[in-house]
Design a protein around this motif. Structure first.
Motif, PDB file in Angstrom:
ATOM      1  N   VAL A   5    -101.749  22.457 -74.482  1.00 15.72           N
ATOM      2  CA  VAL A   5    -100.531  22.609 -73.685  1.00 15.72           C
ATOM      3  C   VAL A   5    -100.050  24.033 -73.901  1.00 15.72           C
ATOM      4  CG1 VAL A   5     -98.083  21.956 -73.554  1.00 15.72           C
ATOM      5  CG2 VAL A   5     -99.841  20.177 -73.769  1.00 15.72           C
ATOM      6  N   CYS A   6     -99.515  24.653 -72.867  1.00 13.75           N
ATOM      7  CA  CYS A   6     -98.909  25.974 -72.994  1.00 13.75           C
ATOM      8  C   CYS A   6     -97.631  26.014 -72.160  1.00 13.75           C
ATOM      9  CB  CYS A   6     -99.867  27.071 -72.536  1.00 13.75           C
ATOM     10  SG  CYS A   6     -99.127  28.721 -72.531  1.00 13.75           S
ATOM     11  N   LEU A   7     -96.562  26.467 -72.755  1.00  8.79           N
ATOM     12  CA  LEU A   7     -95.285  26.643 -72.056  1.00  8.79           C
ATOM     13  C   LEU A   7     -94.974  28.132 -71.969  1.00  8.79           C
ATOM     14  CD1 LEU A   7     -93.111  23.870 -73.789  1.00  8.79           C
ATOM     15  CD2 LEU A   7     -94.611  23.658 -71.795  1.00  8.79           C
ATOM     16  N   TRP A   8     -94.687  28.595 -70.764  1.00  8.65           N
ATOM     17  CA  TRP A   8     -94.364  30.003 -70.521  1.00  8.65           C
ATOM     18  C   TRP A   8     -92.974  30.067 -69.892  1.00  8.65           C
ATOM     19  CZ3 TRP A   8     -96.073  34.689 -71.794  1.00  8.65           C
ATOM     20  CH2 TRP A   8     -95.697  35.798 -71.021  1.00  8.65           C
ATOM     21  N   ASN A   9     -92.079  30.802 -70.543  1.00 10.09           N
ATOM     22  CA  ASN A   9     -90.674  30.871 -70.120  1.00 10.09           C
ATOM     23  C   ASN A   9     -89.992  29.505 -70.186  1.00 10.09           C
ATOM     24  OD1 ASN A   9     -90.289  33.629 -69.684  1.00 10.09           O
ATOM     25  ND2 ASN A   9     -91.195  33.524 -67.633  1.00 10.09           N
ATOM     26  N   ILE A  10     -90.468  28.678 -71.102  1.00  8.34           N
ATOM     27  CA  ILE A  10     -89.847  27.377 -71.375  1.00  8.34           C
ATOM     28  C   ILE A  10     -89.783  27.262 -72.895  1.00  8.34           C
ATOM     29  CG2 ILE A  10     -89.945  24.869 -71.049  1.00  8.34           C
ATOM     30  CD1 ILE A  10     -91.888  25.403 -68.699  1.00  8.34           C
ATOM     31  N   GLY A  11     -88.676  27.634 -73.475  1.00 10.61           N
ATOM     32  CA  GLY A  11     -88.584  27.723 -74.934  1.00 10.61           C
ATOM     33  C   GLY A  11     -88.261  26.420 -75.604  1.00 10.61           C
ATOM     34  N   PRO A  37     -94.595  35.511 -81.498  1.00 17.48           N
ATOM     35  CA  PRO A  37     -93.332  36.227 -81.749  1.00 17.48           C
ATOM     36  C   PRO A  37     -93.061  37.290 -80.694  1.00 17.48           C
ATOM     37  CG  PRO A  37     -94.591  35.982 -83.787  1.00 17.48           C
ATOM     38  CD  PRO A  37     -95.491  35.535 -82.669  1.00 17.48           C
ATOM     39  N   GLY A  38     -91.837  37.306 -80.217  1.00 15.15           N
ATOM     40  CA  GLY A  38     -91.449  38.314 -79.244  1.00 15.15           C
ATOM     41  C   GLY A  38     -91.915  38.045 -77.834  1.00 15.15           C
ATOM     42  N   ALA A  39     -92.482  36.849 -77.583  1.00 12.51           N
ATOM     43  CA  ALA A  39     -92.979  36.500 -76.241  1.00 12.51           C
ATOM     44  C   ALA A  39     -92.478  35.106 -75.860  1.00 12.51           C
ATOM     45  CB  ALA A  39     -94.498  36.534 -76.205  1.00 12.51           C
ATOM     46  N   PRO A  40     -92.283  34.842 -74.572  1.00 12.35           N
ATOM     47  CA  PRO A  40     -91.735  33.544 -74.133  1.00 12.35           C
ATOM     48  C   PRO A  40     -92.819  32.477 -74.004  1.00 12.35           C
ATOM     49  CG  PRO A  40     -92.039  34.941 -72.227  1.00 12.35           C
ATOM     50  CD  PRO A  40     -92.462  35.758 -73.417  1.00 12.35           C
ATOM     51  N   VAL A  41     -93.620  32.292 -75.060  1.00 15.76           N
ATOM     52  CA  VAL A  41     -94.754  31.371 -74.963  1.00 15.76           C
ATOM     53  C   VAL A  41     -94.830  30.466 -76.181  1.00 15.76           C
ATOM     54  CG1 VAL A  41     -96.376  33.016 -75.992  1.00 15.76           C
ATOM     55  CG2 VAL A  41     -97.232  31.188 -74.503  1.00 15.76           C
ATOM     56  N   GLN A  62    -103.889  36.609 -82.733  1.00 16.74           N
ATOM     57  CA  GLN A  62    -104.310  37.899 -83.265  1.00 16.74           C
ATOM     58  C   GLN A  62    -103.406  38.980 -82.701  1.00 16.74           C
ATOM     59  OE1 GLN A  62    -108.513  38.631 -82.833  1.00 16.74           O
ATOM     60  NE2 GLN A  62    -109.106  36.651 -83.690  1.00 16.74           N
ATOM     61  N   THR A  63    -102.756  39.711 -83.590  1.00 19.80           N
ATOM     62  CA  THR A  63    -101.781  40.754 -83.235  1.00 19.80           C
ATOM     63  C   THR A  63    -100.805  40.248 -82.180  1.00 19.80           C
ATOM     64  OG1 THR A  63    -103.306  41.807 -81.651  1.00 19.80           O
ATOM     65  CG2 THR A  63    -103.346  42.609 -83.918  1.00 19.80           C
ATOM     66  N   ASP A  64    -100.865  40.787 -80.962  1.00 18.31           N
ATOM     67  CA  ASP A  64     -99.900  40.413 -79.920  1.00 18.31           C
ATOM     68  C   ASP A  64    -100.462  39.426 -78.899  1.00 18.31           C
ATOM     69  OD1 ASP A  64     -97.986  42.053 -81.028  1.00 18.31           O
ATOM     70  OD2 ASP A  64     -98.506  43.772 -79.784  1.00 18.31           O
ATOM     71  N   ASP A  65    -101.543  38.745 -79.235  1.00 16.16           N
ATOM     72  CA  ASP A  65    -102.189  37.823 -78.300  1.00 16.16           C
ATOM     73  C   ASP A  65    -102.270  36.422 -78.881  1.00 16.16           C
ATOM     74  OD1 ASP A  65    -102.677  40.032 -76.636  1.00 16.16           O
ATOM     75  OD2 ASP A  65    -104.594  40.432 -77.613  1.00 16.16           O
ATOM     76  N   LEU A  66    -102.154  35.414 -77.990  1.00 16.46           N
ATOM     77  CA  LEU A  66    -102.258  34.019 -78.391  1.00 16.46           C
ATOM     78  C   LEU A  66    -103.134  33.296 -77.368  1.00 16.46           C
ATOM     79  CD1 LEU A  66    -101.068  32.115 -80.608  1.00 16.46           C
ATOM     80  CD2 LEU A  66     -99.319  31.453 -78.942  1.00 16.46           C
ATOM     81  N   LEU A  67    -104.080  32.493 -77.858  1.00 15.19           N
ATOM     82  CA  LEU A  67    -105.067  31.851 -76.984  1.00 15.19           C
ATOM     83  C   LEU A  67    -105.236  30.383 -77.338  1.00 15.19           C
ATOM     84  CD1 LEU A  67    -107.611  32.023 -74.977  1.00 15.19           C
ATOM     85  CD2 LEU A  67    -108.949  32.415 -77.066  1.00 15.19           C
ATOM     86  N   PHE A 116    -115.309  25.644 -69.627  1.00 14.67           N
ATOM     87  CA  PHE A 116    -114.094  26.068 -70.312  1.00 14.67           C
ATOM     88  C   PHE A 116    -112.867  26.020 -69.408  1.00 14.67           C
ATOM     89  CE2 PHE A 116    -116.342  29.764 -68.620  1.00 14.67           C
ATOM     90  CZ  PHE A 116    -115.377  30.362 -67.839  1.00 14.67           C
ATOM     91  N   ALA A 117    -111.722  25.910 -70.065  1.00 15.34           N
ATOM     92  CA  ALA A 117    -110.414  26.152 -69.461  1.00 15.34           C
ATOM     93  C   ALA A 117    -109.596  26.788 -70.566  1.00 15.34           C
ATOM     94  CB  ALA A 117    -109.773  24.855 -68.991  1.00 15.34           C
ATOM     95  N   PHE A 118    -108.789  27.779 -70.226  1.00 19.55           N
ATOM     96  CA  PHE A 118    -108.020  28.441 -71.271  1.00 19.55           C
ATOM     97  C   PHE A 118    -106.735  29.041 -70.713  1.00 19.55           C
ATOM     98  CE2 PHE A 118    -110.784  31.879 -69.694  1.00 19.55           C
ATOM     99  CZ  PHE A 118    -109.880  32.926 -69.509  1.00 19.55           C
ATOM    100  N   VAL A 119    -105.805  29.293 -71.629  1.00 21.63           N
ATOM    101  CA  VAL A 119    -104.601  30.070 -71.335  1.00 21.63           C
ATOM    102  C   VAL A 119    -104.481  31.128 -72.423  1.00 21.63           C
ATOM    103  CG1 VAL A 119    -102.106  30.077 -71.012  1.00 21.63           C
ATOM    104  CG2 VAL A 119    -103.457  28.113 -70.242  1.00 21.63           C
ATOM    105  N   LEU A 120    -104.297  32.363 -72.008  1.00 25.06           N
ATOM    106  CA  LEU A 120    -104.196  33.504 -72.917  1.00 25.06           C
ATOM    107  C   LEU A 120    -102.879  34.213 -72.638  1.00 25.06           C
ATOM    108  CD1 LEU A 120    -107.072  36.051 -73.576  1.00 25.06           C
ATOM    109  CD2 LEU A 120    -104.711  36.782 -73.431  1.00 25.06           C
ATOM    110  N   ALA A 121    -102.115  34.488 -73.690  1.00 24.59           N
ATOM    111  CA  ALA A 121    -100.817  35.129 -73.505  1.00 24.59           C
ATOM    112  C   ALA A 121    -100.703  36.387 -74.356  1.00 24.59           C
ATOM    113  CB  ALA A 121     -99.691  34.172 -73.882  1.00 24.59           C
ATOM    114  N   THR A 122    -100.091  37.413 -73.768  1.00 21.93           N
ATOM    115  CA  THR A 122     -99.654  38.591 -74.511  1.00 21.93           C
ATOM    116  C   THR A 122     -98.122  38.556 -74.508  1.00 21.93           C
ATOM    117  OG1 THR A 122     -99.504  40.069 -72.600  1.00 21.93           O
ATOM    118  CG2 THR A 122    -101.675  39.817 -73.623  1.00 21.93           C
TER     119      THR A 122
END
Length: 508
Positions: A5-11, A37-41, A62-67, A116-122
């Motif tokens: 599950v991934c939520l974007w702009n839903i905190g 951290p620092g991202a709406p994800v 890893q650093t500023d990325d989440l997968l 595959f299916a994926f969601v990757l966020a910066t």
């Protein structure tokens, strides 16, 4: 293999946890909820560990990325060598997605080979994508100004959303660059070129198929195989057994189900004995169907009559296999590539139309047969792999003329299934792998060969409270009622379900 599950702009971390718990059957080994951290994800992941079981936990941060990712990247070792082993922090095949993205190449996603299916966020961007044919599921819902992604529709059940839809196969959504169709199924050939060598074509098809099976067997756990006794699963199992023999790994575990004395059980025993597999079987009854039908429909996320019928034996096969392995090979995709359905015979005099139909039906698999295989196996925490849908094999099969897939034949000839023979080139390519009678056995639907139809007639009469035979209308009404009883937002499930029409896959 997993669910996410991934939520974007839903905190709402509690919402992410609630959603992942609804699909936790997809990954019983671990459940994790993480923020960037620092991202709406917010991302949540439930894991079935197949590759990198010791350090392949997700979400990968890893650093500023989440997968978060679901599926398998079969060329991950090659990608590690190309991208630089030192950049990788885990043994997970999914980590290759992250480093390909970071490479900055415009078509980086096309280098992924697998399901595959994926969601990757910066910090300021989100990307969601799905494999070429949609073997692995991915849905997206709008909730206010945000997006919610999930591996199954049931994750959204009881949650107020503005809309929900499947991410199309072979597509990618980028919050910066918008939608992309990164994969297009190659169009099928109709007539052979004048100098086509049929024997060479069959030999090359065999080699491509063997490479596909070897690739799709890559895992850090043992991989077994479904074995219905039909052509497709028998070919896959026979090749897989040869690969294990060559590697000195011993018998392949094979799994077959059906009613007692059904054609599939009998044929599977013959194949298992021929290839030397470690064979296991389960004979189900009408009582089993009565007990498990609600379970099948809930996990299938569909009330389509033909899909439910074919999902029943899939459930029992998955349950049997999961007692001994975490992953299995299946024969899905051969009918769409090589003209294996009964309605294909209507195209015998129109190879161009047949080639077009095969290409079209490949594009509809994601919410019909692939949905059945994914949902029902994952209901039992089992990963299903489909070597016939390997990208290299699709490319080669689509280049084979339709006239070699469906051919007029002498019904009395040894190499024939009747006046027209389906999957002719596949049978020729693999004729030495299996007993002659099985290679040229006429196709039966999984629900017919397994005895499901007969057992289901008894079960339906009991469930509906009326003597057999039960009409298709009444059967469909029962399935829809069972679905509605188990979902708060049943209409949402029904609207997103694929279906069969007139014996063929309906348009996607």
């Amino acid at each position: 293999m997993c669910g996410f599950v991934c939520l974007w702009n839903i905190g709402d971390e509690a919402l992410a946890d609630r959603m992942i718990r609804k699909i936790a059957h997809r990954g019983p080994d671990a459940v994790q909820v993480s923020r960037l951290p620092g991202a709406p994800v917010i991302m949540a992941h439930c894991r079935l560990s197949i590759i990198g079981p010791e350090d392949g936990a997700q979400p990968i941060h890893q650093t500023d990325d989440l997968l978060v990712a679901n599926g398998e990247i079969y060329n991950h070792e090659d990608l590690r060598a190309i991208l630089g082993e030192s950049a990788f922090e885990t043994a997970s095949d999914s980590e290759a997605i992250l480093h390909l993205f970071r490479s900055g190449e415009s078509r980086w996603i096309s280098k992924l080979d697998g399901m595959f299916a994926f969601v990757l966020a910066t910090r300021n961007r989100i990307i969601a994508a799905r494999d070429p044919l949609g073997i692995k599921p991915l849905y997206v819902a709008r909730i206010g100004a945000g997006f919610a992604f999930a591996s199954e529709l049931k994750a959204f059940d009881g949650i107020a959303v503005d809309s929900v839809e499947a991410i199309p196969p072979g597509s990618l959504y980028d919050s910066v660059d918008g939608w992309r169709d990164w994969y297009r199924t190659p169009h099928g050939a109709a007539e052979p070129e004048p100098d086509l060598d049929v024997a060479r074509t069959a030999r090359e098809l065999r080699l491509v198929l063997e490479e596909a099976v070897a690739k799709w067997m890559v895992a850090d756990v043992e991989v077994g195989s479904f074995l219905s006794g039909g052509l497709d699963s028998s070919i896959i199992a026979a090749i897989a057994q040869k690969i294990r023999d060559k590697a000195g790994k011993g018998p392949l575990k094979t799994f077959s189900v059906g009613t007692e004395g059904s054609p599939d059980l009998l044929a599977a025993r013959v194949v298992a004995d021929h290839i030397g597999s470690d064979h296991h079987e389960y004979a189900f009854t009408a009582e089993d169907l009565i007990r498990d039908l609600p379970h099948v429909i809930y996990h299938l996320e569909s009330a389509d009559i033909d899909l439910v019928r074919s999902a029943i034996p899939t459930l029992f096969a998955a349950r049997l296999a999961r007692e001994r392995v975490k992953a299995v090979l299946t024969g899905e995709g051969a009918d769409e590539l090589f003209a294996g359905y009964s309605y294909h015979h209507d195209y015998i005099d129109n190879p161009r139309a047949l080639a077009d139909e095969l290409t079209r039906s490949l594009g509809t698999m994601h919410n019909i047969n692939l949905q059945r295989v994914d949902r029902v196996t994952m209901a039992e925490s089992l990963e299903a792999r489909t070597p016939f849908l390997d990208r290299d094999l699709i490319d080669f099969a689509q280049s084979v003329p339709a006239t070699l897939k469906l051919r007029r034949t002498d019904p009395e000839a040894p190499e024939s299934t009747g006046p027209t023979t389906e999957k002719w080139i596949l049978r020729k390519a693999c004729a030495d792998l299996l007993p002659h009678d099985l290679v040229w056995r006429k196709k039966a639907q999984f629900d017919e060969g397994s005895g499901t139809v007969s057992a289901l007639e008894t079960a339906l009469a009991e469930l509906i409270g009326r003597p057999a035979p039960i009409s298709r209308a009444d059967e469909g009404a029962l399935y829809e009622r069972l679905l509605r009883e188990q979902y708060t937002d049943a209409e949402r499930i029904i609207e997103n379900a694929g279906h069969w029409e007139g014996g063929r896959v309906a348009s996607a």
